[in-house]
Design a protein around this motif. Sequence first.
Motif, PDB file in Angstrom:
ATOM      1  N   GLU A 117      74.601  47.958  66.132  1.00  0.00           N
ATOM      2  CA  GLU A 117      75.125  49.077  65.353  1.00  0.00           C
ATOM      3  C   GLU A 117      76.438  49.486  66.016  1.00  0.00           C
ATOM      4  O   GLU A 117      76.493  49.646  67.244  1.00  0.00           O
ATOM      5  CB  GLU A 117      74.150  50.253  65.329  1.00  0.00           C
ATOM      6  CG  GLU A 117      72.874  49.988  64.554  1.00  0.00           C
ATOM      7  CD  GLU A 117      73.067  49.884  63.046  1.00  0.00           C
ATOM      8  OE1 GLU A 117      74.107  50.348  62.529  1.00  0.00           O
ATOM      9  OE2 GLU A 117      72.183  49.321  62.388  1.00  0.00           O
ATOM     10  N   LEU A 134      67.787  51.242  66.199  1.00  0.00           N
ATOM     11  CA  LEU A 134      67.722  50.186  67.214  1.00  0.00           C
ATOM     12  C   LEU A 134      66.377  50.165  67.922  1.00  0.00           C
ATOM     13  O   LEU A 134      65.863  49.093  68.262  1.00  0.00           O
ATOM     14  CB  LEU A 134      68.869  50.344  68.212  1.00  0.00           C
ATOM     15  CG  LEU A 134      70.215  49.908  67.635  1.00  0.00           C
ATOM     16  CD1 LEU A 134      71.362  50.454  68.468  1.00  0.00           C
ATOM     17  CD2 LEU A 134      70.299  48.403  67.504  1.00  0.00           C
ATOM     18  N   TYR A 137      64.179  48.430  65.357  1.00  0.00           N
ATOM     19  CA  TYR A 137      64.507  47.013  65.202  1.00  0.00           C
ATOM     20  C   TYR A 137      63.926  46.155  66.331  1.00  0.00           C
ATOM     21  O   TYR A 137      63.712  44.967  66.154  1.00  0.00           O
ATOM     22  CB  TYR A 137      66.016  46.781  65.223  1.00  0.00           C
ATOM     23  CG  TYR A 137      66.809  47.333  64.072  1.00  0.00           C
ATOM     24  CD1 TYR A 137      66.360  47.277  62.754  1.00  0.00           C
ATOM     25  CD2 TYR A 137      68.071  47.874  64.293  1.00  0.00           C
ATOM     26  CE1 TYR A 137      67.124  47.764  61.717  1.00  0.00           C
ATOM     27  CE2 TYR A 137      68.845  48.357  63.259  1.00  0.00           C
ATOM     28  CZ  TYR A 137      68.374  48.305  61.973  1.00  0.00           C
ATOM     29  OH  TYR A 137      69.144  48.779  60.947  1.00  0.00           O
ATOM     30  N   GLY A 151      68.853  44.882  71.180  1.00  0.00           N
ATOM     31  CA  GLY A 151      69.673  45.719  70.317  1.00  0.00           C
ATOM     32  C   GLY A 151      70.835  46.263  71.114  1.00  0.00           C
ATOM     33  O   GLY A 151      70.724  46.463  72.324  1.00  0.00           O
ATOM     34  N   TYR A 167      68.995  48.100  73.879  1.00  0.00           N
ATOM     35  CA  TYR A 167      67.621  48.437  73.521  1.00  0.00           C
ATOM     36  C   TYR A 167      66.784  47.163  73.571  1.00  0.00           C
ATOM     37  O   TYR A 167      67.221  46.111  73.104  1.00  0.00           O
ATOM     38  CB  TYR A 167      67.558  49.037  72.109  1.00  0.00           C
ATOM     39  CG  TYR A 167      68.243  50.376  72.030  1.00  0.00           C
ATOM     40  CD1 TYR A 167      67.502  51.545  72.052  1.00  0.00           C
ATOM     41  CD2 TYR A 167      69.624  50.463  71.978  1.00  0.00           C
ATOM     42  CE1 TYR A 167      68.134  52.781  72.009  1.00  0.00           C
ATOM     43  CE2 TYR A 167      70.265  51.693  71.941  1.00  0.00           C
ATOM     44  CZ  TYR A 167      69.513  52.841  71.965  1.00  0.00           C
ATOM     45  OH  TYR A 167      70.139  54.064  71.926  1.00  0.00           O
TER      46      TYR A 167
END
Length: 175
Positions: A117, A134, A137, A151, A167
């Motif tokens: 992102e 995140l 995800y 992430g 992440y």
Amino acid sequence: MNDDQIKEILLASLSNLQNNDSWLLTKNLSEQSVSHKLAEYLQRYLNDYNVDCEYNGDIDDPNSRKHIAILRNQLELNGLLSIRETRLEREIIERAVFPDIIVHKRGNNKNNLLIIEVKKASSNVPFDYDRLKLIAYTTSEQGNHLKYQLGAFIVINESGNYIIEYYKDGIPLNN
């Protein structure tokens, strides 16, 4: 590919973005244009993977669309839940998502390598929702099944300076 290798590729790609596409940053152009160029640089290093922007497909979902589940109280705490939410009585809210950049192998969810992102530092949009995405995800909690290996949340400014938050397994990592 291990996490350190992924991080090295991401750093090299961000360096290419800074060196070759500073115009996008200094002119404060759209987040999508910055994400697109970053994805192009990532693809150069990741020939065995697909690098896609705003990819909302999900081979394992009956509707073939990517979505995540987030606990309702997480959305409420961050002021991200509208009072008009249609499923307020549920504890888990499902949201359609369009990640900025994903690195994966199309056709299955077994090779979901990296999800990114991107936010410009000048953005007026709160960053909290991107962080929650995140977390979702990268975990299988609350029924999430995308399970990206890693992430990354990238905040980049007009000078090309950036901050990356990583992440893994639904947990923000200390960088």
